[in-house]
Design a protein around this motif. Structure first.
Motif, PDB file in Angstrom:
ATOM      1  N   MET A 151      56.868  69.961  39.919  1.00  0.00           N
ATOM      2  CA  MET A 151      55.661  70.263  39.323  1.00  0.00           C
ATOM      3  C   MET A 151      55.860  70.332  37.975  1.00  0.00           C
ATOM      4  SD  MET A 151      53.809  74.192  39.467  1.00  0.00           S
ATOM      5  CE  MET A 151      53.326  74.009  41.073  1.00  0.00           C
ATOM      6  N   THR A 152      54.729  69.567  37.067  1.00  0.00           N
ATOM      7  CA  THR A 152      54.481  69.232  35.814  1.00  0.00           C
ATOM      8  C   THR A 152      54.257  70.738  35.276  1.00  0.00           C
ATOM      9  OG1 THR A 152      53.673  67.346  35.928  1.00  0.00           O
ATOM     10  CG2 THR A 152      53.540  68.276  33.912  1.00  0.00           C
ATOM     11  N   PRO A 153      55.192  71.199  33.998  1.00  0.00           N
ATOM     12  CA  PRO A 153      55.281  72.386  33.340  1.00  0.00           C
ATOM     13  C   PRO A 153      53.888  72.434  32.712  1.00  0.00           C
ATOM     14  CG  PRO A 153      56.837  71.021  32.384  1.00  0.00           C
ATOM     15  CD  PRO A 153      56.565  70.381  33.581  1.00  0.00           C
ATOM     16  N   VAL A 154      53.225  73.767  32.691  1.00  0.00           N
ATOM     17  CA  VAL A 154      52.020  73.720  31.745  1.00  0.00           C
ATOM     18  C   VAL A 154      52.209  74.035  30.306  1.00  0.00           C
ATOM     19  CG1 VAL A 154      49.818  75.119  31.244  1.00  0.00           C
ATOM     20  CG2 VAL A 154      50.573  74.835  33.664  1.00  0.00           C
ATOM     21  N   PRO A 155      51.928  73.005  29.598  1.00  0.00           N
ATOM     22  CA  PRO A 155      52.311  73.121  28.151  1.00  0.00           C
ATOM     23  C   PRO A 155      51.754  74.682  27.346  1.00  0.00           C
ATOM     24  CG  PRO A 155      50.370  71.617  28.236  1.00  0.00           C
ATOM     25  CD  PRO A 155      50.788  71.972  29.680  1.00  0.00           C
ATOM     26  N   LYS A 156      52.632  75.297  26.567  1.00  0.00           N
ATOM     27  CA  LYS A 156      52.158  76.524  25.928  1.00  0.00           C
ATOM     28  C   LYS A 156      51.195  76.243  24.982  1.00  0.00           C
ATOM     29  CE  LYS A 156      55.481  79.243  24.425  1.00  0.00           C
ATOM     30  NZ  LYS A 156      56.429  79.631  23.649  1.00  0.00           N
ATOM     31  N   LYS A 157      50.467  77.133  25.009  1.00  0.00           N
ATOM     32  CA  LYS A 157      49.087  77.174  23.949  1.00  0.00           C
ATOM     33  C   LYS A 157      49.407  77.509  22.550  1.00  0.00           C
ATOM     34  CE  LYS A 157      45.136  78.261  27.094  1.00  0.00           C
ATOM     35  NZ  LYS A 157      43.912  79.030  27.080  1.00  0.00           N
ATOM     36  N   LEU A 158      48.697  76.814  21.772  1.00  0.00           N
ATOM     37  CA  LEU A 158      48.777  77.178  20.334  1.00  0.00           C
ATOM     38  C   LEU A 158      48.434  78.111  20.018  1.00  0.00           C
ATOM     39  CD1 LEU A 158      48.324  74.329  17.582  1.00  0.00           C
ATOM     40  CD2 LEU A 158      47.726  76.734  17.305  1.00  0.00           C
ATOM     41  N   ARG A 159      48.986  79.294  19.637  1.00  0.00           N
ATOM     42  CA  ARG A 159      48.698  80.852  19.439  1.00  0.00           C
ATOM     43  C   ARG A 159      48.031  80.647  17.823  1.00  0.00           C
ATOM     44  NH1 ARG A 159      49.261  84.664  22.772  1.00  0.00           N
ATOM     45  NH2 ARG A 159      49.619  86.285  21.137  1.00  0.00           N
ATOM     46  N   LEU A 160      47.010  80.735  17.551  1.00  0.00           N
ATOM     47  CA  LEU A 160      46.401  80.628  16.005  1.00  0.00           C
ATOM     48  C   LEU A 160      46.060  81.915  15.569  1.00  0.00           C
ATOM     49  CD1 LEU A 160      45.619  78.595  13.795  1.00  0.00           C
ATOM     50  CD2 LEU A 160      43.330  78.365  14.893  1.00  0.00           C
ATOM     51  N   TYR A 161      46.450  82.096  14.192  1.00  0.00           N
ATOM     52  CA  TYR A 161      45.895  83.103  13.558  1.00  0.00           C
ATOM     53  C   TYR A 161      45.197  82.562  12.161  1.00  0.00           C
ATOM     54  CZ  TYR A 161      45.451  87.869  11.435  1.00  0.00           C
ATOM     55  OH  TYR A 161      45.224  89.138  11.212  1.00  0.00           O
ATOM     56  N   LEU A 162      44.027  82.860  11.822  1.00  0.00           N
ATOM     57  CA  LEU A 162      43.382  82.421  10.523  1.00  0.00           C
ATOM     58  C   LEU A 162      43.121  83.599   9.596  1.00  0.00           C
ATOM     59  CD1 LEU A 162      40.305  80.402  12.147  1.00  0.00           C
ATOM     60  CD2 LEU A 162      42.172  79.548  10.984  1.00  0.00           C
ATOM     61  N   THR A 163      43.672  83.101   8.412  1.00  0.00           N
ATOM     62  CA  THR A 163      43.453  83.853   7.204  1.00  0.00           C
ATOM     63  C   THR A 163      42.488  83.038   6.231  1.00  0.00           C
ATOM     64  OG1 THR A 163      45.335  85.026   7.456  1.00  0.00           O
ATOM     65  CG2 THR A 163      44.342  85.350   5.386  1.00  0.00           C
ATOM     66  N   LEU A 164      41.109  83.429   6.317  1.00  0.00           N
ATOM     67  CA  LEU A 164      40.099  82.679   5.274  1.00  0.00           C
ATOM     68  C   LEU A 164      38.956  83.599   4.875  1.00  0.00           C
ATOM     69  CD1 LEU A 164      39.727  79.620   7.783  1.00  0.00           C
ATOM     70  CD2 LEU A 164      41.018  79.625   5.713  1.00  0.00           C
ATOM     71  N   GLY A 165      39.027  83.527   3.543  1.00  0.00           N
ATOM     72  CA  GLY A 165      38.115  84.611   3.061  1.00  0.00           C
ATOM     73  C   GLY A 165      36.688  84.455   3.132  1.00  0.00           C
ATOM     74  N   GLN A 166      36.186  83.184   3.106  1.00  0.00           N
ATOM     75  CA  GLN A 166      34.588  82.825   3.261  1.00  0.00           C
ATOM     76  C   GLN A 166      34.412  82.789   5.017  1.00  0.00           C
ATOM     77  OE1 GLN A 166      33.666  79.112   1.893  1.00  0.00           O
ATOM     78  NE2 GLN A 166      31.428  79.524   1.619  1.00  0.00           N
ATOM     79  N   ARG A 167      33.437  83.623   5.213  1.00  0.00           N
ATOM     80  CA  ARG A 167      33.338  83.709   6.856  1.00  0.00           C
ATOM     81  C   ARG A 167      32.507  82.523   7.399  1.00  0.00           C
ATOM     82  NH1 ARG A 167      32.503  88.081  10.421  1.00  0.00           N
ATOM     83  NH2 ARG A 167      32.268  87.034  12.499  1.00  0.00           N
ATOM     84  N   LEU A 168      31.717  81.845   6.338  1.00  0.00           N
ATOM     85  CA  LEU A 168      31.033  80.738   7.003  1.00  0.00           C
ATOM     86  C   LEU A 168      31.829  79.574   7.232  1.00  0.00           C
ATOM     87  CD1 LEU A 168      28.109  79.489   7.730  1.00  0.00           C
ATOM     88  CD2 LEU A 168      28.020  78.522   5.026  1.00  0.00           C
ATOM     89  N   PHE A 169      32.745  79.284   6.527  1.00  0.00           N
ATOM     90  CA  PHE A 169      33.955  78.241   6.641  1.00  0.00           C
ATOM     91  C   PHE A 169      34.789  78.644   7.845  1.00  0.00           C
ATOM     92  CE2 PHE A 169      38.128  76.662   5.422  1.00  0.00           C
ATOM     93  CZ  PHE A 169      38.052  75.442   5.770  1.00  0.00           C
TER      94      PHE A 169
END
Length: 215
Positions: free
Chosen positions: A1-19
């Motif tokens: 069985m092909t192993p399922v790749p781990k997800k990229l666990r992302l954290y965002l630090t951006l001041g401008q909400r629209l961007f």
């Protein structure tokens, strides 16, 4: 069985909400990217990283409470395996780029970079690679330096003003309530970000900048 790749666990630090929202609309279309947290300040990011346990942090350089480089360094001291992508609004000089990479930041990209390219960059750094975006110099040298100064954190601008007024490092440290080593670190970053090599360059720039605009 092909192993399922781990997800990229992302954290965002951006001041401008629209961007931030615009970026998330593109990132969350990727099935293997999992958003584990977001903040608009560096302080909040440092508080939440341990619980969020991200593999990648996207952070912008000019945060309202601190500069992205300082927060990135603190984050890496607590989470050494974290891959960090820093977003800059201004042109990045070779000296400034060297500081970012020496600090352990994996990628430095322009805020104007196409979203598709930014997504590719995330996968590069997740796999341990270093990525540096292409920078197009469209301003004159003087205006580029002025823009770089405006992009400094509030503390960096404060230190630059004190240095330009020939206040010694020890007195700056005492005035700001930090160590001399910290002031030297700020000084090195200021010179690298502005592309200066000697003190007279900073003094002259600050004099002209003060005469042409409020500092």
């Amino acid at each position: 069985m092909t192993p399922v790749p781990k997800k990229l666990r992302l954290y965002l630090t951006l001041g401008q909400r629209l961007f931030r929202d615009s970026l998330l609309f593109h990132l969350l279309l990727q099935e293997d990217i999992d958003l584990v947290g977001e903040s608009d300040t560096g302080t909040e990011t440092l508080k939440r990283l341990a619980a969020a346990d991200p593999s990648v942090l996207i952070i912008e350089e000019n945060l309202r409470d601190n500069d992205g480089l300082t927060i990135a360094e603190q984050a890496l001291s607590l989470h050494p395996t974290l891959s960090i992508l820093l977003i800059s609004e201004t042109t990045v000089s070779a000296g400034r780029l060297a500081i970012y990479l020496d600090a352990g930041i994996r990628a430095v990209v322009s805020k104007q970079q196409a979203m598709q390219e930014l997504v590719k960059t995330l996968y590069y750094i997740r796999n341990g690679q270093v990525y540096v975006g292409a920078w197009q110099r469209q301003d004159t040298e003087a205006s580029a330096v002025a823009r770089a100064f405006d992009a400094l954190s509030g503390r960096e601008r404060e230190v630059a003003q004190l240095i330009a007024h020939r206040v010694c490092i020890k007195d700056i440290a005492d005035q700001l309530g930090v160590s001399c080593k910290t002031v030297h670190s700020y000084k090195d970053r200021i010179f690298a970000k502005l592309g200066f090599e000697r003190l007279p360059e900073l003094i002259l720039f600050m004099k002209r900048h003060r005469n042409g605009a409020a500092v």
